[in-house]
Scaffold this motif. Structure first.
Motif, mmCIF file in Angstrom:
data_model
loop_
_atom_site.group_PDB
_atom_site.id
_atom_site.type_symbol
_atom_site.label_atom_id
_atom_site.label_comp_id
_atom_site.label_asym_id
_atom_site.label_seq_id
_atom_site.Cartn_x
_atom_site.Cartn_y
_atom_site.Cartn_z
ATOM 1 N N ASN A 1 43.384 51.383 40.344
ATOM 2 C CA ASN A 1 44.428 52.310 39.897
ATOM 3 C C ASN A 1 44.321 52.778 38.451
ATOM 4 O OD1 ASN A 1 46.099 52.592 42.345
ATOM 5 N ND2 ASN A 1 46.396 50.392 42.077
ATOM 6 N N THR A 2 43.141 52.692 37.855
ATOM 7 C CA THR A 2 42.934 53.309 36.549
ATOM 8 C C THR A 2 42.186 54.617 36.797
ATOM 9 O OG1 THR A 2 40.905 52.036 36.229
ATOM 10 C CG2 THR A 2 42.924 51.113 35.292
ATOM 11 N N SER A 3 42.214 55.523 35.849
ATOM 12 C CA SER A 3 41.732 56.881 36.112
ATOM 13 C C SER A 3 40.269 56.942 36.549
ATOM 14 C CB SER A 3 41.974 57.792 34.909
ATOM 15 O OG SER A 3 41.258 57.327 33.787
ATOM 16 N N GLN A 4 39.352 56.345 35.803
ATOM 17 C CA GLN A 4 37.931 56.404 36.159
ATOM 18 C C GLN A 4 37.633 55.613 37.432
ATOM 19 O OE1 GLN A 4 35.226 58.161 34.832
ATOM 20 N NE2 GLN A 4 36.857 59.243 33.767
ATOM 21 N N ARG B 1 30.999 48.779 34.364
ATOM 22 C CA ARG B 1 30.950 49.562 35.592
ATOM 23 C C ARG B 1 29.463 49.765 35.904
ATOM 24 N NH1 ARG B 1 34.834 52.812 37.345
ATOM 25 N NH2 ARG B 1 35.754 52.979 35.278
ATOM 26 N N VAL B 2 28.967 49.025 36.886
ATOM 27 C CA VAL B 2 27.555 49.102 37.261
ATOM 28 C C VAL B 2 27.464 49.229 38.777
ATOM 29 C CG1 VAL B 2 25.306 47.947 37.215
ATOM 30 C CG2 VAL B 2 26.851 47.706 35.274
ATOM 31 N N THR B 3 26.565 50.114 39.234
ATOM 32 C CA THR B 3 26.361 50.337 40.660
ATOM 33 C C THR B 3 24.927 50.018 41.025
ATOM 34 O OG1 THR B 3 28.069 52.053 40.688
ATOM 35 C CG2 THR B 3 26.502 52.054 42.516
ATOM 36 N N TYR B 4 24.763 49.323 42.147
ATOM 37 C CA TYR B 4 23.445 48.919 42.651
ATOM 38 C C TYR B 4 23.219 49.565 44.010
ATOM 39 C CZ TYR B 4 24.114 45.247 39.185
ATOM 40 O OH TYR B 4 24.343 44.569 38.023
ATOM 41 N N VAL C 1 16.672 44.452 48.572
ATOM 42 C CA VAL C 1 15.994 44.681 47.298
ATOM 43 C C VAL C 1 16.663 45.851 46.565
ATOM 44 C CG1 VAL C 1 13.789 45.267 46.201
ATOM 45 C CG2 VAL C 1 13.828 43.815 48.246
ATOM 46 N N ILE C 2 16.933 45.662 45.279
ATOM 47 C CA ILE C 2 17.578 46.696 44.467
ATOM 48 C C ILE C 2 16.614 47.858 44.229
ATOM 49 C CG2 ILE C 2 18.629 47.222 42.228
ATOM 50 C CD1 ILE C 2 19.465 44.237 42.109
ATOM 51 N N GLN C 3 17.085 49.072 44.555
ATOM 52 C CA GLN C 3 16.290 50.285 44.375
ATOM 53 C C GLN C 3 16.745 51.114 43.173
ATOM 54 O OE1 GLN C 3 13.542 50.918 46.307
ATOM 55 N NE2 GLN C 3 14.026 48.861 47.026
ATOM 56 N N LEU C 4 17.992 50.921 42.751
ATOM 57 C CA LEU C 4 18.532 51.668 41.612
ATOM 58 C C LEU C 4 19.678 50.870 41.012
ATOM 59 C CD1 LEU C 4 18.678 54.392 39.972
ATOM 60 C CD2 LEU C 4 20.346 55.151 41.657
ATOM 61 N N VAL C 5 19.725 50.834 39.677
ATOM 62 C CA VAL C 5 20.850 50.245 38.945
ATOM 63 C C VAL C 5 21.370 51.337 38.026
ATOM 64 C CG1 VAL C 5 21.604 48.462 37.323
ATOM 65 C CG2 VAL C 5 19.791 47.948 38.969
ATOM 66 N N PHE C 6 22.656 51.623 38.102
ATOM 67 C CA PHE C 6 23.239 52.663 37.254
ATOM 68 C C PHE C 6 24.432 52.094 36.508
ATOM 69 C CE2 PHE C 6 25.949 56.433 36.494
ATOM 70 C CZ PHE C 6 25.065 57.124 35.681
ATOM 71 N N ASN C 7 24.413 52.246 35.180
ATOM 72 C CA ASN C 7 25.434 51.690 34.303
ATOM 73 C C ASN C 7 26.033 52.826 33.488
ATOM 74 O OD1 ASN C 7 26.958 50.381 32.359
ATOM 75 N ND2 ASN C 7 25.386 48.911 31.821
ATOM 76 N N SER C 8 27.308 53.119 33.729
ATOM 77 C CA SER C 8 28.015 54.158 32.981
ATOM 78 C C SER C 8 29.506 53.928 33.167
ATOM 79 C CB SER C 8 27.642 55.545 33.505
ATOM 80 O OG SER C 8 28.514 56.535 32.974
ATOM 81 N N MET C 9 30.290 54.194 32.148
ATOM 82 C CA MET C 9 31.737 54.063 32.285
ATOM 83 C C MET C 9 32.340 55.283 32.987
ATOM 84 S SD MET C 9 32.571 51.081 31.557
ATOM 85 C CE MET C 9 34.360 51.062 31.477
ATOM 86 N N ARG C 10 31.554 56.329 33.202
ATOM 87 C CA ARG C 10 32.020 57.533 33.904
ATOM 88 C C ARG C 10 31.934 57.315 35.410
ATOM 89 N NH1 ARG C 10 32.198 62.347 30.931
ATOM 90 N NH2 ARG C 10 33.344 62.911 32.812
ATOM 91 N N GLY C 11 33.077 57.123 36.057
ATOM 92 C CA GLY C 11 33.130 56.741 37.465
ATOM 93 C C GLY C 11 32.418 57.659 38.433
ATOM 94 N N GLN D 1 36.171 57.205 40.857
ATOM 95 C CA GLN D 1 34.957 56.654 41.463
ATOM 96 C C GLN D 1 35.199 56.262 42.919
ATOM 97 O OE1 GLN D 1 33.557 53.022 39.627
ATOM 98 N NE2 GLN D 1 31.479 53.358 40.357
ATOM 99 N N ALA D 2 36.272 55.531 43.177
ATOM 100 C CA ALA D 2 36.581 55.104 44.544
ATOM 101 C C ALA D 2 36.798 56.316 45.453
ATOM 102 C CB ALA D 2 37.818 54.203 44.546
ATOM 103 N N CYS D 3 37.524 57.314 44.955
ATOM 104 C CA CYS D 3 37.779 58.509 45.766
ATOM 105 C C CYS D 3 36.501 59.321 45.959
ATOM 106 C CB CYS D 3 38.882 59.348 45.142
ATOM 107 S SG CYS D 3 40.513 58.550 45.259
ATOM 108 N N GLY D 4 35.596 59.296 44.995
ATOM 109 C CA GLY D 4 34.303 59.953 45.157
ATOM 110 C C GLY D 4 33.482 59.296 46.255
ATOM 111 N N PHE D 5 33.471 57.973 46.275
ATOM 112 C CA PHE D 5 32.779 57.269 47.356
ATOM 113 C C PHE D 5 33.478 57.537 48.693
ATOM 114 C CE2 PHE D 5 30.790 54.339 44.109
ATOM 115 C CZ PHE D 5 29.483 54.702 44.395
ATOM 116 N N ARG D 6 34.807 57.578 48.675
ATOM 117 C CA ARG D 6 35.569 57.877 49.895
ATOM 118 C C ARG D 6 35.230 59.275 50.415
ATOM 119 N NH1 ARG D 6 41.325 59.444 48.490
ATOM 120 N NH2 ARG D 6 40.134 61.309 47.950
ATOM 121 N N ASP D 7 35.244 60.264 49.529
ATOM 122 C CA ASP D 7 35.017 61.651 49.935
ATOM 123 C C ASP D 7 33.611 61.882 50.479
ATOM 124 O OD1 ASP D 7 37.607 62.051 49.102
ATOM 125 O OD2 ASP D 7 37.053 63.102 47.249
#
Length: 149
Positions: free
Chosen positions: A42-45, A116-119, A126-136, A49-55
């Motif tokens: 329930n924080t803005s970013q 905020r990190v996405t794998y 096996v990890i193919q991509l690691v992305f680290n950014s505070m921009r959701g 992010q959650a709604c982007g994955f949902r959409d």
């Protein structure tokens, strides 16, 4: 030092939004997965992010990819977040931050905010991509770019 491209995802377990115990090996190593760590429900970013994955969830599923979100919020908070934003994917409660530590997810803003990190993990775990950014939303875009190349 956190997990990086080429590393195998370690086994972990956590409570899902329904209070059930989730065991990583039930999905990891069987299908491709996006695992994303985020600071707080329930924080803005985090909501963007959650709604982007949902959409884009149908597109991810059609590409054979499941999505798992992880934060230190409790089960009740996750239930409300899922209900409020109609999230179709799994949210796990990492209240003791054990999974965050296992993955080596760094904190941001001088240690004040959980990172905020996405794998992106292939069907072999096996990890193919690691992305680290505070921009959701950038996390969603990066995963789509990688998967559709």
């Amino acid at each position: 030092m956190g997990l990086k491209v080429g590393d195998v995802i370690p086994k972990f377990s956590a409570k899902d939004a329904n209070g059930n115990l989730f065991e990583s090996q039930s999905i990891i190593g069987k299908k491709a997965v996006i695992i994303y760590f985020y600071p707080k429900d329930n924080t803005s970013q985090c909501t963007a992010q959650a709604c982007g994955f949902r959409d884009n969830y149908t597109d991810f599923v059609n590409l054979g990819v499941e999505i798992i979100g992880i934060s230190s919020d409790d089960v009740h908070s996750h239930q409300e977040f899922i209900r409020k934003y109609n999230l179709p994917f799994l949210l796990l409660s990492d209240s003791d931050k054990a999974i965050r530590k296992l993955f080596g997810v760094p904190s941001d803003f001088f240690g004040l905010l959980p990172g905020r990190v996405t794998y992106l993990v292939d069907q072999n775990g096996v990890i193919q991509l690691v992305f680290n950014s505070m921009r959701g939303m950038k996390h969603v875009t990066k995963m789509i770019e990688k998967l559709t190349k």
